[in-house]
Design a protein around this motif. Structure first.
Motif, PDB file in Angstrom:
ATOM      1  N   SER A  76      49.859  51.240  35.929  1.00 28.43           N
ATOM      2  CA  SER A  76      48.616  52.333  35.517  1.00 28.43           C
ATOM      3  C   SER A  76      48.166  52.975  36.337  1.00 28.43           C
ATOM      4  O   SER A  76      47.475  53.350  36.714  1.00 28.43           O
ATOM      5  N   ARG A  77      48.032  52.133  37.483  1.00 28.26           N
ATOM      6  CA  ARG A  77      46.237  52.143  38.582  1.00 28.26           C
ATOM      7  C   ARG A  77      46.864  50.933  39.606  1.00 28.26           C
ATOM      8  O   ARG A  77      47.284  49.905  40.161  1.00 28.26           O
ATOM      9  N   GLN A  78      45.724  51.507  40.467  1.00 27.55           N
ATOM     10  CA  GLN A  78      46.026  50.645  41.841  1.00 27.55           C
ATOM     11  C   GLN A  78      44.658  50.303  42.008  1.00 27.55           C
ATOM     12  O   GLN A  78      43.766  51.414  42.222  1.00 27.55           O
ATOM     13  N   GLY A  79      44.187  48.967  42.502  1.00 29.41           N
ATOM     14  CA  GLY A  79      42.718  49.305  43.676  1.00 29.41           C
ATOM     15  C   GLY A  79      42.222  47.617  42.922  1.00 29.41           C
ATOM     16  O   GLY A  79      43.133  46.965  43.574  1.00 29.41           O
ATOM     17  N   HIS A  80      40.883  48.035  42.891  1.00 29.93           N
ATOM     18  CA  HIS A  80      40.444  46.390  43.000  1.00 29.93           C
ATOM     19  C   HIS A  80      39.650  45.443  41.825  1.00 29.93           C
ATOM     20  O   HIS A  80      38.578  47.034  41.861  1.00 29.93           O
ATOM     21  N   PRO A  81      39.358  44.315  42.027  1.00 28.90           N
ATOM     22  CA  PRO A  81      38.122  44.184  40.692  1.00 28.90           C
ATOM     23  C   PRO A  81      36.924  44.446  41.382  1.00 28.90           C
ATOM     24  O   PRO A  81      36.944  43.882  42.933  1.00 28.90           O
ATOM     25  N   ASN A  82      35.840  45.165  40.865  1.00 29.80           N
ATOM     26  CA  ASN A  82      34.335  44.895  41.464  1.00 29.80           C
ATOM     27  C   ASN A  82      34.052  43.677  42.093  1.00 29.80           C
ATOM     28  O   ASN A  82      34.135  42.381  41.411  1.00 29.80           O
ATOM     29  N   GLY A  83      33.279  43.262  43.174  1.00 33.66           N
ATOM     30  CA  GLY A  83      32.926  42.590  44.205  1.00 33.66           C
ATOM     31  C   GLY A  83      34.296  41.569  44.895  1.00 33.66           C
ATOM     32  O   GLY A  83      34.175  40.680  45.541  1.00 33.66           O
ATOM     33  N   ALA A  84      35.386  41.432  45.254  1.00 34.96           N
ATOM     34  CA  ALA A  84      36.072  41.231  45.461  1.00 34.96           C
ATOM     35  C   ALA A  84      36.093  41.536  47.128  1.00 34.96           C
ATOM     36  O   ALA A  84      36.249  42.248  47.849  1.00 34.96           O
ATOM     37  N   MET A  85      37.004  40.532  48.177  1.00 33.49           N
ATOM     38  CA  MET A  85      37.077  40.983  49.131  1.00 33.49           C
ATOM     39  C   MET A  85      38.476  40.479  49.081  1.00 33.49           C
ATOM     40  O   MET A  85      39.279  40.033  48.227  1.00 33.49           O
ATOM     41  N   ASP A  86      38.756  40.763  50.391  1.00 34.13           N
ATOM     42  CA  ASP A  86      40.197  41.701  50.534  1.00 34.13           C
ATOM     43  C   ASP A  86      40.765  40.549  52.406  1.00 34.13           C
ATOM     44  O   ASP A  86      40.360  41.447  53.049  1.00 34.13           O
ATOM     45  N   LEU A  87      42.042  40.465  52.392  1.00 33.15           N
ATOM     46  CA  LEU A  87      42.517  39.950  53.378  1.00 33.15           C
ATOM     47  C   LEU A  87      43.951  39.876  52.795  1.00 33.15           C
ATOM     48  O   LEU A  87      44.130  38.802  52.800  1.00 33.15           O
ATOM     49  N   ASN A  88      44.725  40.183  53.743  1.00 29.47           N
ATOM     50  CA  ASN A  88      45.973  40.067  53.556  1.00 29.47           C
ATOM     51  C   ASN A  88      46.992  38.526  53.682  1.00 29.47           C
ATOM     52  O   ASN A  88      46.019  37.604  55.168  1.00 29.47           O
ATOM     53  N   PHE A  89      48.042  38.252  53.093  1.00 26.57           N
ATOM     54  CA  PHE A  89      47.836  36.991  52.821  1.00 26.57           C
ATOM     55  C   PHE A  89      48.033  36.768  54.695  1.00 26.57           C
ATOM     56  O   PHE A  89      48.668  35.312  55.361  1.00 26.57           O
ATOM     57  N   LEU A  90      49.544  37.732  55.157  1.00 30.74           N
ATOM     58  CA  LEU A  90      50.205  37.083  56.295  1.00 30.74           C
ATOM     59  C   LEU A  90      49.424  36.875  57.466  1.00 30.74           C
ATOM     60  O   LEU A  90      49.235  36.485  58.439  1.00 30.74           O
ATOM     61  N   ASN A  91      48.219  37.292  57.543  1.00 29.93           N
ATOM     62  CA  ASN A  91      47.202  36.799  58.393  1.00 29.93           C
ATOM     63  C   ASN A  91      47.020  35.300  58.717  1.00 29.93           C
ATOM     64  O   ASN A  91      46.803  35.025  59.679  1.00 29.93           O
ATOM     65  N   LEU A  92      47.191  34.961  57.476  1.00 33.38           N
ATOM     66  CA  LEU A  92      46.588  32.852  58.128  1.00 33.38           C
ATOM     67  C   LEU A  92      47.961  32.592  58.010  1.00 33.38           C
ATOM     68  O   LEU A  92      48.073  31.377  58.510  1.00 33.38           O
ATOM     69  N   LEU A  93      49.513  33.466  58.474  1.00 37.35           N
ATOM     70  CA  LEU A  93      50.610  33.087  59.178  1.00 37.35           C
ATOM     71  C   LEU A  93      51.383  33.282  60.517  1.00 37.35           C
ATOM     72  O   LEU A  93      50.807  33.767  60.799  1.00 37.35           O
ATOM     73  N   ASN A  94      51.127  32.132  61.305  1.00 37.21           N
ATOM     74  CA  ASN A  94      52.267  32.556  62.192  1.00 37.21           C
ATOM     75  C   ASN A  94      54.022  32.746  62.397  1.00 37.21           C
ATOM     76  O   ASN A  94      54.620  31.214  61.803  1.00 37.21           O
ATOM     77  N   ASN A  95      53.637  33.718  63.536  1.00 40.40           N
ATOM     78  CA  ASN A  95      55.543  33.392  63.650  1.00 40.40           C
ATOM     79  C   ASN A  95      56.827  34.069  62.317  1.00 40.40           C
ATOM     80  O   ASN A  95      57.010  33.321  62.488  1.00 40.40           O
ATOM     81  N   CYS A  96      55.358  34.734  61.614  1.00 40.58           N
ATOM     82  CA  CYS A  96      56.896  35.054  59.716  1.00 40.58           C
ATOM     83  C   CYS A  96      57.357  36.210  60.202  1.00 40.58           C
ATOM     84  O   CYS A  96      58.341  36.875  59.496  1.00 40.58           O
ATOM     85  N   ASN A  97      56.381  37.751  61.223  1.00 36.25           N
ATOM     86  CA  ASN A  97      57.403  38.406  61.378  1.00 36.25           C
ATOM     87  C   ASN A  97      58.867  38.390  62.068  1.00 36.25           C
ATOM     88  O   ASN A  97      58.654  37.410  63.469  1.00 36.25           O
ATOM     89  N   PRO A  98      59.968  39.045  61.671  1.00 30.84           N
ATOM     90  CA  PRO A  98      61.282  39.179  62.432  1.00 30.84           C
ATOM     91  C   PRO A  98      60.843  39.728  63.798  1.00 30.84           C
ATOM     92  O   PRO A  98      61.560  38.710  64.751  1.00 30.84           O
TER      93      PRO A  98
END
Length: 550
Positions: A349-371
């Protein structure tokens, strides 16, 4: 039935699943304050059972198994995140090399098959010449991600992809012949894929939530083929087929033999509502709570800002390619032709985030997943080093400027700010993590709890649940929640509603005025201690107070 998804297909790339778990408020006061427990009398004919109630701080890998010394290579660990060097040592001579306190067999669970030529780790069968033959066993089973999650009801709403209930986790133990008291369980990703790393995490969470201790659980860092590419193993360590599951009779093994209550690993929507600030620009720094959204910047910002692989924009690169920032330039929504609905998931029904949240895409934590990168360097989908993961959580940025950020509306403008070093996770904080269905958040959770040893909980309902609990219309024209429901999360969120209610799927609301959101936690506690089923949950029309601070 349509399968709920936690991935986006943008530009030919999949960003798969993610979400987070729940807890019983009444019993959790002791759990959040530290280890505790008490006798629960099952009745005159059943002996009392004493469970130790663990707090999140009791359940990290570092706390539970301090003998581990995590290094950049993960070669010294005997649980938690381990390298192929460790698994090779175990497989070659399990009786001599098994970690202290492990008296059973080595069980390898692959959440997916490996690459061609590296499909399964070579199973090791018992040696009949050895008197104590059974522990030399090292079976290898395919245990796909769908086995570790199920749709459940928290008393307010039914949500897909939540942690398994008691009978289901016991069925997994008996399907694969896992003795949760004595065996060592290694969870492998199989082929290199961020989705498979997420699935490793879901298997880990299901087992740990139900009491399997951290020193009996290990996550193999990197894909099957990566173990050979990195030099940890050779091709001879792999086979075309795994082991045949024994399918033991029900009741052979049960989590009831694990006398701990680890339900504090899950945060409920009630917990979230009691934690999240009322102001869109509110901060939780200094409250003892750190909340992290593992989704893309595009989803976090509801399309006001785009991230790599989420659509064309000036300056937007590909995560995993050195020297290219993952974030796009800021977007002016009045002139862009970008359709923000393309990043919606599960007909929300909507998109966004809870107030006070911080965001960082999980992909940044991994090496060599990009095909594209994997084709050059051999893949692997491995976790970055502990120092790199700590830098991200602390608010620092990497070499190309990626790091934690916040976002909110200021008038008609979306304002996004990098958190900055020292302004992210604070020492002693309890981290609460999620994504859409808490699959992507398993990667951030492994970094937080398993590698860095931070007290960590998972909001298992994730954004599929959070975004559903809104006073917004669905495709039937009816409001999902009434305006006076205490479970409305839209009042504590930054969001953009769906462009057309006809795109919004109906949700299964159980009770818009429920006194609490702990129904599944009550059931799980009762599964281990039947008398707990008579314990009354907290009452009150509003979301319960947060038992862990904040």
């Amino acid at each position: 039935m349509k399968k709920f998804q936690d991935y986006n297909q943008q530009g030919g790339r999949f960003l798969r699943r993610c979400a987070i778990p729940m807890l019983l408020m009444g019993s959790l006061l002791a759990g959040c304050g530290g280890g505790g427990g008490g006798d629960t009398n099952h009745g005159s004919t059943i002996a009392p059972v004493s469970l130790k109630i663990n707090a999140p701080a009791d359940l990290t890998n570092v706390t539970s198994n301090p003998a581990d010394t995590t290094t950049a290579t993960y070669n010294n660990n005997t649980s938690g995140l381990i390298s192929g060097v460790v698994l090779k040592r175990w497989k070659d001579n399990w009786l001599a090399q098994r970690p202290a306190g492990i008296t059973g067999k080595l069980v390898i669970l692959q959440v997916a098959a490996g690459e061609a030529g590296f499909v399964y780790f070579q199973p090791i069968t018992p040696n009949p010449a050895v008197t104590n033959a059974a522990p030399t066993n090292a079976p290898v089973y395919l245990a796909a991600s769908a086995e570790w999650v199920m749709t459940r009801n928290n008393g307010v709403i039914s949500t897909p992809s939540l942690v398994l209930d008691g009978p289901s986790i016991d069925a997994e133990l008996n399907k694969y012949g896992i003795d949760p008291v004595n065996d060592m369980i290694v969870i492998a990703q199989g082929a290199a894929s961020s989705a498979n790393v997420m699935s490793q995490g879901r298997a880990w969470l299901a087992l740990h939530y139900w009491g399997v201790p951290t020193n009996h659980l290990a996550l193999l860092n990197g894909s099957n083929q990566w173990q050979v590419t990195s030099g940890a193993m050779t091709a001879a360590d792999f086979a075309a087929a795994g082991s045949t599951p024994p399918a033991l009779p029900a009741g052979t093994y049960t989590v009831k033999s694990l006398l701990v209550d680890n339900t504090s690993l899950i945060a409920s929507v009630g917990d979230m509502l009691s934690i999240v600030p009322s102001s869109p620009s509110g901060s939780l720094k200094g409250t003892g709570i750190f909340i992290w959204d593992a989704r893309t910047n595009t989803q976090f910002s509801a399309g006001y800002r785009r991230e790599a692989n989420d659509g064309p924009a000036v300056g937007c690169g590909t995560i995993g390619v050195a020297g290219v920032t993952a974030y796009c330039n800021s977007i002016n929504p009045t002139v862009t032709v970008y359709d923000y609905m393309t990043s919606f998931q599960n007909s929300g029904s909507r998109q966004g985030h809870p107030n006070g949240a911080m965001d960082l895409n999980f992909l940044n934590l991994l090496n060599n997943c990009n095909p594209a990168v994997a084709a050059i360097v051999g893949g692997g989908c491995t976790f970055k080093s502990p120092s790199e993961l700590a830098n991200y959580m602390n608010g620092g940025t990497d070499a190309v400027g990626n790091g934690l950020h916040t976002g909110y509306m200021s008038g008609t403008n979306y304002v996004e700010t990098m958190v900055g070093a020292g302004n992210g996770y604070q020492p002693g904080d309890t981290a609460i993590l999620w994504c859409e269905t808490t699959f992507r958040a398993m990667i951030t959770g492994i970094a937080s709890s398993v590698v860095l040893g931070h007290p960590t909980r998972f909001y298992d309902g994730g954004m599929i649940e959070w975004s559903s609990l809104s006073n917004l219309p669905d495709s039937t024209g009816n409001m999902i929640l009434p305006a006076n429901s205490p479970w409305r999360t839209d009042v504590k969120s930054f969001f953009r509603p769906a462009s057309n209610a006809s795109l919004v799927a109906t949700r299964q609301i159980t009770n818009a005025y429920a006194s609490n959101s702990n129904a599944l936690i009550v059931l799980d506690k009762a599964y281990k201690t039947p008398a707990a089923s008579s314990t009354s949950a907290p009452s009150g029309g509003a979301a319960p107070a947060n038992p862990c601070g904040g």
